[in-house]
Design a protein around this motif. Structure first.
Motif, PDB file in Angstrom:
ATOM      1  N   LEU A 114      15.743-110.320  -1.475  1.00 38.10           N
ATOM      2  CA  LEU A 114      17.077-110.502  -2.036  1.00 38.10           C
ATOM      3  C   LEU A 114      17.770-109.153  -1.987  1.00 38.10           C
ATOM      4  N   THR A 118      19.139-112.646   2.553  1.00 34.97           N
ATOM      5  CA  THR A 118      18.072-113.369   1.865  1.00 34.97           C
ATOM      6  C   THR A 118      17.046-113.853   2.880  1.00 34.97           C
ATOM      7  N   SER A 134      17.126-118.886   6.244  1.00 37.03           N
ATOM      8  CA  SER A 134      18.227-118.730   5.278  1.00 37.03           C
ATOM      9  C   SER A 134      19.587-118.886   5.949  1.00 37.03           C
ATOM     10  N   GLU A 142      21.838-117.503   0.420  1.00 39.67           N
ATOM     11  CA  GLU A 142      22.070-117.702  -1.016  1.00 39.67           C
ATOM     12  C   GLU A 142      21.271-116.687  -1.831  1.00 39.67           C
ATOM     13  N   GLY A 143      21.899-116.148  -2.871  1.00 40.04           N
ATOM     14  CA  GLY A 143      21.247-115.184  -3.738  1.00 40.04           C
ATOM     15  C   GLY A 143      21.343-113.748  -3.288  1.00 40.04           C
ATOM     16  N   SER A 144      21.854-113.519  -2.106  1.00 40.68           N
ATOM     17  CA  SER A 144      21.910-112.165  -1.549  1.00 40.68           C
ATOM     18  C   SER A 144      23.114-111.382  -2.063  1.00 40.68           C
ATOM     19  N   PHE A 223      20.089-120.045  -4.532  1.00 42.19           N
ATOM     20  CA  PHE A 223      18.886-119.548  -3.853  1.00 42.19           C
ATOM     21  C   PHE A 223      17.716-120.507  -4.079  1.00 42.19           C
TER      22      PHE A 223
END
Length: 288
Positions: A114, A118, A134, A142-144, A223
């Motif tokens: 992360l 991601t 990803s 997502e989440g990055s 994520f």
């Protein structure tokens, strides 16, 4: 002399192990072959490597990099490294494998990145056994930092950001909507541009706790929903994470992981120290 490098899309961490066994750490910018060609990498390394580094004396280079998941992308980086380190054996691997080795060593488990981008996988103790793509900054990640940065930019441009934070954003960056569009659609490295704003949010998190929590919670929930929960029996694993975003917002990440009934394992900012230790534990340098 041997050098080991962990290359993200934004920054590369290097460790030189000299003839005396001394570790010498240094950094350059990141090189993702989806965005940087061989010529760019060569030019950047010529400027970014320490002046005292005797590149012709290196015998082995172990480079783990973002985007180094295909033979074509590995060749882009390998060709650049060979020009810079002409007498070295060049080994190129994916940064996800570096994360697994740093986080889990020889143990099986779940590992994630992360950072600017991601990535996630299951690791069998030697290699990656399952990886859900990803899809990169445009379709996923997502989440990055890039994912969070895009949300911040959208909130700023639409006027959804809290007034005081929006003013601080303009004071820091002086960006108009037109400037942002230009950086995203016309200039190179748009993923790095977007990701840079996750640090802004971190710097102001104590003053804008609710906005920070909502923004990062949204990213980490995405994520889990789009990546983590699709791994078989994911609840049986601990969540092990490398990357500046996962590390900086680890308190929120822990809250989200708990919501999805996944325990927290190891969360570290950078893999370089653990990665070097992993290599030094082996009888000879591990092939990528």
């Amino acid at each position: 002399m041997i050098v080991i490098a962990d290359g993200g899309s934004t920054k590369t961490n290097w460790c030189l192990i000299n003839e005396a066994g001394r570790k010498i750490l240094f950094n350059t910018e990141g090189y993702n072959p989806y965005f940087s060609n061989t010529e760019y990498i060569v030019g950047s390394l010529k400027v970014g490597l320490p002046d005292h580094l005797e590149t012709e004396k290196l015998t082995e280079v172990y480079y783990y990099g973002a985007g180094c998941s295909t033979d074509a992308n590995k060749k882009i980086v390998a060709d650049a490294m060979q020009q810079i380190f002409p007498n070295a054996e060049i080994n190129i691997g994916h940064d996800l494998l570096a994360s697994c080795r740093a986080l889990l060593g020889d143990e099986a488990g779940f590992a994630a990145i992360l950072g600017t981008g991601t990535n996630t996988c299951l690791y069998d103790g030697k290699d990656i056994s399952l990886n859900i793509d990803s899809l990169g900054y445009f379709l996923g990640d997502e989440g990055s930092g890039c994912f969070i940065g895009k949300r911040i930019l959208a909130d700023y441009m639409k006027g959804y950001m809290p007034k005081g934070l929006r003013e601080a954003f303009y004071d820091n960056f002086a960006l108009t909507n037109e400037d942002i569009f230009d950086n995203i659609y016309n200039k190179p490295l748009p993923n790095r541009f977007c990701a840079s704003f996750s640090k802004f949010l971190y710097d102001f998190k104590d003053s804008y706790e609710e906005y920070t929590f909502n923004t990062v919670n949204y990213a980490f929930s995405a994520f889990f929903e789009n990546l983590v929960i699709h791994y078989p029996n994911y609840k049986d694993y601990k969540l092990n994470v490398i990357g500046s975003v996962g590390y900086s917002f680890r308190d929120i990440l822990s809250v989200v992981a708990d919501k999805y009934e996944m325990g927290i394992g190891k969360i570290i900012r950078s893999p370089i120290d653990d990665l070097v230790d992993y290599h030094l534990r082996t009888s000879k340098m591990t092939k990528l």
